[in-house]
Design a protein around this motif. Structure first.
Motif, PDB file in Angstrom:
ATOM      1  N   LEU A   1       5.613  10.444   5.449  1.00 27.51           N
ATOM      2  CA  LEU A   1       4.356   9.751   5.777  1.00 27.51           C
ATOM      3  C   LEU A   1       4.625   8.273   6.068  1.00 27.51           C
ATOM      4  CD1 LEU A   1       1.858  11.295   3.175  1.00 27.51           C
ATOM      5  CD2 LEU A   1       1.939  11.671   5.652  1.00 27.51           C
ATOM      6  N   GLN A   2       5.623   7.726   5.386  1.00 29.15           N
ATOM      7  CA  GLN A   2       5.977   6.321   5.616  1.00 29.15           C
ATOM      8  C   GLN A   2       6.881   6.160   6.835  1.00 29.15           C
ATOM      9  OE1 GLN A   2       7.752   4.695   2.058  1.00 29.15           O
ATOM     10  NE2 GLN A   2       6.013   5.253   0.773  1.00 29.15           N
ATOM     11  N   ARG A   3       7.268   7.273   7.441  1.00 32.13           N
ATOM     12  CA  ARG A   3       8.192   7.284   8.575  1.00 32.13           C
ATOM     13  C   ARG A   3       9.519   6.632   8.234  1.00 32.13           C
ATOM     14  NH1 ARG A   3       5.763   9.231  12.530  1.00 32.13           N
ATOM     15  NH2 ARG A   3       3.494   9.462  12.440  1.00 32.13           N
ATOM     16  N   ASP A   4       9.941   6.802   6.992  1.00 32.62           N
ATOM     17  CA  ASP A   4      11.206   6.240   6.546  1.00 32.62           C
ATOM     18  C   ASP A   4      12.246   7.353   6.635  1.00 32.62           C
ATOM     19  OD1 ASP A   4      13.320   5.052   5.274  1.00 32.62           O
ATOM     20  OD2 ASP A   4      12.085   4.109   3.720  1.00 32.62           O
ATOM     21  N   TRP A   5      12.784   7.538   7.827  1.00 29.78           N
ATOM     22  CA  TRP A   5      13.571   8.753   8.090  1.00 29.78           C
ATOM     23  C   TRP A   5      14.891   8.769   7.344  1.00 29.78           C
ATOM     24  CZ3 TRP A   5       9.975  11.642   9.265  1.00 29.78           C
ATOM     25  CH2 TRP A   5       8.967  11.251  10.164  1.00 29.78           C
ATOM     26  N   VAL A   6      15.463   7.606   7.072  1.00 29.24           N
ATOM     27  CA  VAL A   6      16.701   7.581   6.299  1.00 29.24           C
ATOM     28  C   VAL A   6      16.458   8.206   4.923  1.00 29.24           C
ATOM     29  CG1 VAL A   6      18.435   6.100   5.236  1.00 29.24           C
ATOM     30  CG2 VAL A   6      17.559   5.550   7.505  1.00 29.24           C
ATOM     31  N   TYR A   7      15.352   7.777   4.299  1.00 33.89           N
ATOM     32  CA  TYR A   7      15.067   8.293   2.955  1.00 33.89           C
ATOM     33  C   TYR A   7      14.619   9.742   2.997  1.00 33.89           C
ATOM     34  CZ  TYR A   7      15.998   4.270   0.104  1.00 33.89           C
ATOM     35  OH  TYR A   7      16.651   3.303  -0.577  1.00 33.89           O
TER      36      TYR A   7
ATOM     37  N   ARG B   1       0.811  -1.204   0.000  1.00 28.23           N
ATOM     38  CA  ARG B   1       0.000   0.000   0.000  1.00 28.23           C
ATOM     39  C   ARG B   1       0.851   1.265   0.000  1.00 28.23           C
ATOM     40  NH1 ARG B   1      -2.194   2.837   3.881  1.00 28.23           N
ATOM     41  NH2 ARG B   1      -0.963   1.680   5.372  1.00 28.23           N
ATOM     42  N   LYS B   2       1.992   1.185   0.692  1.00 34.71           N
ATOM     43  CA  LYS B   2       2.800   2.401   0.851  1.00 34.71           C
ATOM     44  C   LYS B   2       3.317   2.922  -0.479  1.00 34.71           C
ATOM     45  CE  LYS B   2       4.341   1.930   5.582  1.00 34.71           C
ATOM     46  NZ  LYS B   2       5.471   1.637   6.469  1.00 34.71           N
TER      47      LYS B   2
ATOM     48  N   ALA C   1      10.920  23.202 -13.051  1.00 28.04           N
ATOM     49  CA  ALA C   1      10.444  23.096 -11.668  1.00 28.04           C
ATOM     50  C   ALA C   1       9.814  21.734 -11.376  1.00 28.04           C
ATOM     51  CB  ALA C   1       9.431  24.206 -11.385  1.00 28.04           C
ATOM     52  N   THR C   2       9.341  21.044 -12.429  1.00 25.32           N
ATOM     53  CA  THR C   2       8.599  19.806 -12.192  1.00 25.32           C
ATOM     54  C   THR C   2       9.401  18.736 -11.438  1.00 25.32           C
ATOM     55  OG1 THR C   2       7.229  20.257 -14.127  1.00 25.32           O
ATOM     56  CG2 THR C   2       7.263  17.996 -13.324  1.00 25.32           C
ATOM     57  N   PRO C   3      10.637  18.413 -11.863  1.00 19.44           N
ATOM     58  CA  PRO C   3      11.380  17.414 -11.081  1.00 19.44           C
ATOM     59  C   PRO C   3      11.703  17.887  -9.669  1.00 19.44           C
ATOM     60  CG  PRO C   3      12.616  18.091 -13.046  1.00 19.44           C
ATOM     61  CD  PRO C   3      11.339  18.815 -13.082  1.00 19.44           C
ATOM     62  N   VAL C   4      11.879  19.203  -9.502  1.00 15.28           N
ATOM     63  CA  VAL C   4      12.152  19.717  -8.155  1.00 15.28           C
ATOM     64  C   VAL C   4      10.937  19.466  -7.267  1.00 15.28           C
ATOM     65  CG1 VAL C   4      12.869  21.728  -6.828  1.00 15.28           C
ATOM     66  CG2 VAL C   4      13.592  21.500  -9.196  1.00 15.28           C
ATOM     67  N   LEU C   5       9.751  19.738  -7.813  1.00 11.30           N
ATOM     68  CA  LEU C   5       8.510  19.477  -7.087  1.00 11.30           C
ATOM     69  C   LEU C   5       8.377  17.998  -6.765  1.00 11.30           C
ATOM     70  CD1 LEU C   5       5.741  20.568  -6.123  1.00 11.30           C
ATOM     71  CD2 LEU C   5       4.862  19.962  -8.377  1.00 11.30           C
ATOM     72  N   ARG C   6       8.788  17.173  -7.709  1.00  9.71           N
ATOM     73  CA  ARG C   6       8.677  15.735  -7.511  1.00  9.71           C
ATOM     74  C   ARG C   6       9.562  15.280  -6.346  1.00  9.71           C
ATOM     75  NH1 ARG C   6       9.782  10.929  -6.544  1.00  9.71           N
ATOM     76  NH2 ARG C   6       9.021   9.206  -7.783  1.00  9.71           N
ATOM     77  N   VAL C   7      10.766  15.835  -6.277  1.00  7.74           N
ATOM     78  CA  VAL C   7      11.658  15.487  -5.174  1.00  7.74           C
ATOM     79  C   VAL C   7      11.056  15.974  -3.858  1.00  7.74           C
ATOM     80  CG1 VAL C   7      13.935  15.873  -4.177  1.00  7.74           C
ATOM     81  CG2 VAL C   7      13.728  15.490  -6.623  1.00  7.74           C
ATOM     82  N   ALA C   8      10.508  17.201  -3.864  1.00 12.11           N
ATOM     83  CA  ALA C   8       9.903  17.746  -2.647  1.00 12.11           C
ATOM     84  C   ALA C   8       8.744  16.861  -2.193  1.00 12.11           C
ATOM     85  CB  ALA C   8       9.425  19.175  -2.894  1.00 12.11           C
ATOM     86  N   LEU C   9       7.940  16.400  -3.140  1.00  9.03           N
ATOM     87  CA  LEU C   9       6.806  15.543  -2.786  1.00  9.03           C
ATOM     88  C   LEU C   9       7.265  14.204  -2.233  1.00  9.03           C
ATOM     89  CD1 LEU C   9       4.224  16.158  -5.642  1.00  9.03           C
ATOM     90  CD2 LEU C   9       3.978  16.663  -3.213  1.00  9.03           C
ATOM     91  N   SER C  10       8.403  13.684  -2.747  1.00  9.36           N
ATOM     92  CA  SER C  10       8.825  12.399  -2.182  1.00  9.36           C
ATOM     93  C   SER C  10       9.359  12.570  -0.769  1.00  9.36           C
ATOM     94  CB  SER C  10       9.803  11.654  -3.089  1.00  9.36           C
ATOM     95  OG  SER C  10      10.718  12.517  -3.675  1.00  9.36           O
ATOM     96  N   VAL C  11       9.835  13.774  -0.412  1.00  8.22           N
ATOM     97  CA  VAL C  11      10.172  14.015   1.001  1.00  8.22           C
ATOM     98  C   VAL C  11       8.911  13.810   1.845  1.00  8.22           C
ATOM     99  CG1 VAL C  11      10.930  15.708   2.703  1.00  8.22           C
ATOM    100  CG2 VAL C  11      12.018  15.644   0.456  1.00  8.22           C
ATOM    101  N   VAL C  12       7.796  14.413   1.398  1.00  9.27           N
ATOM    102  CA  VAL C  12       6.527  14.257   2.114  1.00  9.27           C
ATOM    103  C   VAL C  12       6.124  12.785   2.161  1.00  9.27           C
ATOM    104  CG1 VAL C  12       4.087  14.878   2.111  1.00  9.27           C
ATOM    105  CG2 VAL C  12       5.797  16.557   1.382  1.00  9.27           C
ATOM    106  N   GLY C  13       6.261  12.106   1.003  1.00  7.43           N
ATOM    107  CA  GLY C  13       5.870  10.697   0.929  1.00  7.43           C
ATOM    108  C   GLY C  13       6.657   9.835   1.903  1.00  7.43           C
ATOM    109  N   PHE C  14       7.993  10.016   1.925  1.00  9.59           N
ATOM    110  CA  PHE C  14       8.822   9.216   2.826  1.00  9.59           C
ATOM    111  C   PHE C  14       8.528   9.575   4.276  1.00  9.59           C
ATOM    112  CE2 PHE C  14      11.872   8.888  -0.904  1.00  9.59           C
ATOM    113  CZ  PHE C  14      11.565   7.561  -1.153  1.00  9.59           C
TER     114      PHE C  14
END
Lengths: 142, 109
Positions: free
Chosen positions: A115-121, A16-17, A100-113
């Protein structure tokens, strides 16, 4: 097992994650690409409509791609040029959305990780984001 | 490694990253090509931002190229979904051979 299920080839039991992450990231990415394409296309057509001779004559066409040519290259310039419906301004705005699109994508994956509590990532992705933003900051200097 | 070679030889890093991820790290070819594309997107955004600030991005060159590349990428992802990995590998190998021959030819001159 291990059958590709998405463009990224995530296995079906990826869980699911990963799906959550995909959903978080997919729309903004698609939107960025489509908005950028639409702006650039609009700019090209507008330029063709405003200055048809500059695109068709063999003297002025090379002048457009000369190395010394000047173009809006600060955010303010681009915003004002685009809001005055300058064709170049709209094209550059589309290219900026694309940058800006890939920059936004990287920023969103910070949020995603996060939410998953995957602090290393989270840490690694924040580092990538900082390097990206850092390159924009030092870009002017050199 | 991929960065140094691609900067030196003027090729996209994918040419080196995809085989490296596929053969050495054992990733499926589809994952390897998608990951490589994403990495290139992020690194290219960093340098594109710098070029933009220096006024080196000419919209009359970059604009049409962007339209072509984005259309190709959208079509390519649709095809990637349907294609079998083995076919993709063969296609990638063919591209590698083509690039290799081209570089050799340029190098000879």
């Amino acid at each position: 097992m291990n059958r590709p299920q998405s463009p990224t080839g995530a296995p079906e039991d990826a869980g699911r994650k990963d799906l959550e992450m995909e959903r978080l990231v997919r729309r903004p990415l698609q939107a960025g690409v489509l908005v950028s394409m639409a702006l650039v296309l609009a700019g090209v057509f507008l330029f063709g409509a405003l200055h048809p001779s500059r695109l068709t004559s063999s003297e002025s066409l090379p002048a457009l791609v000369e190395s010394g040519a000047k173009f809006p290259h600060t955010l303010g310039d681009v915003a004002s040029a685009a809001s005055h419906f300058s064709a170049e301004g709209i094209m550059v705005a589309g290219l900026l959305v694309l940058i800006a699109t890939p920059v936004l994508r990287v920023a969103l994956s910070v949020v995603g990780f996060a939410l998953q509590r995957d602090w290393v990532y989270v840490g690694l992705t924040v580092l990538v984001l900082l390097v990206l933003l850092g390159s924009f900051l030092v870009g002017k200097a050199g | 490694m991929a960065g140094i070679l691609s900067g030196l030889l003027g090729v996209g890093g994918g040419i080196i990253k995809v085989p490296a991820m596929n053969l050495v790290m054992g990733l499926p070819i589809k994952v390897a090509s998608a990951t490589s594309n994403f990495m290139i997107g992020v690194t290219a955004a960093a340098s594109a931002g710098v070029y933009f600030q220096r006024g080196d991005i000419n919209p009359f060159i970059a604009g049409p190229v962007a339209i072509g590349v984005l259309s190709g990428a959208l079509i390519g992802t649709q095809i990637l979904n349907r294609l079998r990995g083995s076919i993709l590998r063969a296609a990638f190998a063919a591209v590698l051979v083509f690039v290799a021959i081209q570089m050799l030819r340029k190098g000879m001159q």
